[in-house]
Write an enzyme that holds these catalytic residues in place. Structure first.
Site: not given
Ligand code: C5P
Length: 308
Positions: A11, A103, A112, A145
């Site tokens: 994406k 990548p 994701s 994601d």
């Molecule tokens: O949800 P995911 O584990 O992919 O998110 C990775 C990191 O990205 C989170 O731990 C956070 O630090 C940051 N994040 C965020 N706000 C979001 C999505 C991700 O701060 N809406």
């Protein structure tokens, strides 16, 4: 079936509006996701080693950047398969094989994507027959994601990005992606975004969807879309990786309709007027500072699908 293969897209974020840091460590977003034709493939197979001592889920990674992806229980595809087994309330076994083209740690949601593909592949391999709504819920627990990688197309995500609504679009858009050496850690880029805002004393307020962007997507107007692309994480990515400014500048000089850092970076995305224009930009970017390789792609494309 003894093996199921699922193809899943990368994406790019067309708008990434980041609100203030929440108490749970996430940020409220308005996140316009767009799936593009750079694909990983995930195969889930019945395990070769069925002895009691064998781990229930194994993973192997193939492709140029395979060495940068954890081949253990931290792998997002393994975490997704484990979450699916947990949801079904039984133990299941699978050997996962990930063929990477997206990548790694590039801001294109490659991990994701692999998690979404593993959910679809294991749902089939294990004969669970869970509907996509259930897979979406499990996906949201695995990562913000992951639900979009199941859905594909173009969609706006709110909350931490996991609450999705499909967006209407016309035609195909032509993209060029400048890949960088090494990745950027998503939590680190969000942290840098907070730090820069605090330093400047800016209050981001609640994120709002861009009307010009939504109209450009509906009308298939690439020039208007190029002007409307925005990413609130871009200053943070540039602060951590200053060479990206050269890459963005080079794409703009080559006539891109719009240029931005993809998600948390370091991949940079350039919108082109046509397939030929995209090929020209990609050729020109190959010599740009901070650009390891340039690849062309189109969007939108479907989310995770079974291909074999
Ligand atoms: O949800 P995911 O584990 O992919 O998110 C990775 C990191 O990205 C989170 O731990 C956070 O630090 C940051 N994040 C965020 N706000 C979001 C999505 C991700 O701060 N809406």
């Amino acid at each position: 079936m003894s093996a199921i293969t699922v193809r899943v897209p990368a994406k790019v974020n067309l708008q990434l509006a980041v609100g203030p840091l929440r108490e749970d460590g996430y940020h409220d977003l308005v996140n316009v996701f767009h799936a593009v034709s750079i694909f990983d493939e995930v195969t889930a197979a019945e395990p070769g080693d069925v002895s009691a001592a064998a781990p229930p889920l194994t993973v192997r990674i193939e492709g140029e950047s395979a060495g940068e992806v954890p081949a253990n229980d931290d792998n997002l595809a393994v975490r997704a398969a484990r979450a699916l087994a947990g949801h079904a309330g039984r133990s299941y076994r699978a050997d996962l094989l990930i063929r990477k083209s997206i990548p790694v740690a590039g801001g294109m949601a490659g991990g994701s994507a692999d998690a979404a593909a593993a959910l679809v592949a294991c749902n089939e391999l294990w004969g669970l027959g869970l509907p996509v709504e259930d897979l979406m819920e499990i996906a949201a627990d695995v990562g913000s994601d992951v639900p979009f990688a199941l859905l594909g197309g173009t969609a706006v995500g709110t909350g931490r990005g996991e609450r999705l609504s499909r967006l209407e679009t016309s035609g195909a858009f032509h993209w060029v992606f400048a890949l960088a050496d090494g990745g950027l850690s998503t939590p680190r880029v969000y942290g840098e975004c907070d730090r820069l805002r605090e330093e400047a004393g800016t209050d981001p307020g609640l994120p709002v969807a861009s009307e010009p962007l939504l109209a450009a997507l509906r009308e298939g107007d690439a020039a208007a879309l190029g002007r409307a692309l925005t990413n609130d994480l871009q200053p943070a990515a540039l602060s951590l990786r200053p060479s990206l400014a050269h890459t963005l500048h080079a794409g703009a000089e080559l006539g891109a309709l719009g240029s931005l850092v993809s998600g948390s970076g370091p991949t940079c995305a350039f919108l082109a007027a046509s397939e030929t224009h995209a090929a020209e930009i990609a050729a020109g970017l190959k010599n740009a500072e901070g650009c390891r390789a340039a690849v062309t792609a189109t969007g939108p494309v479907p989310g995770a699908v079974v291909v074999g």
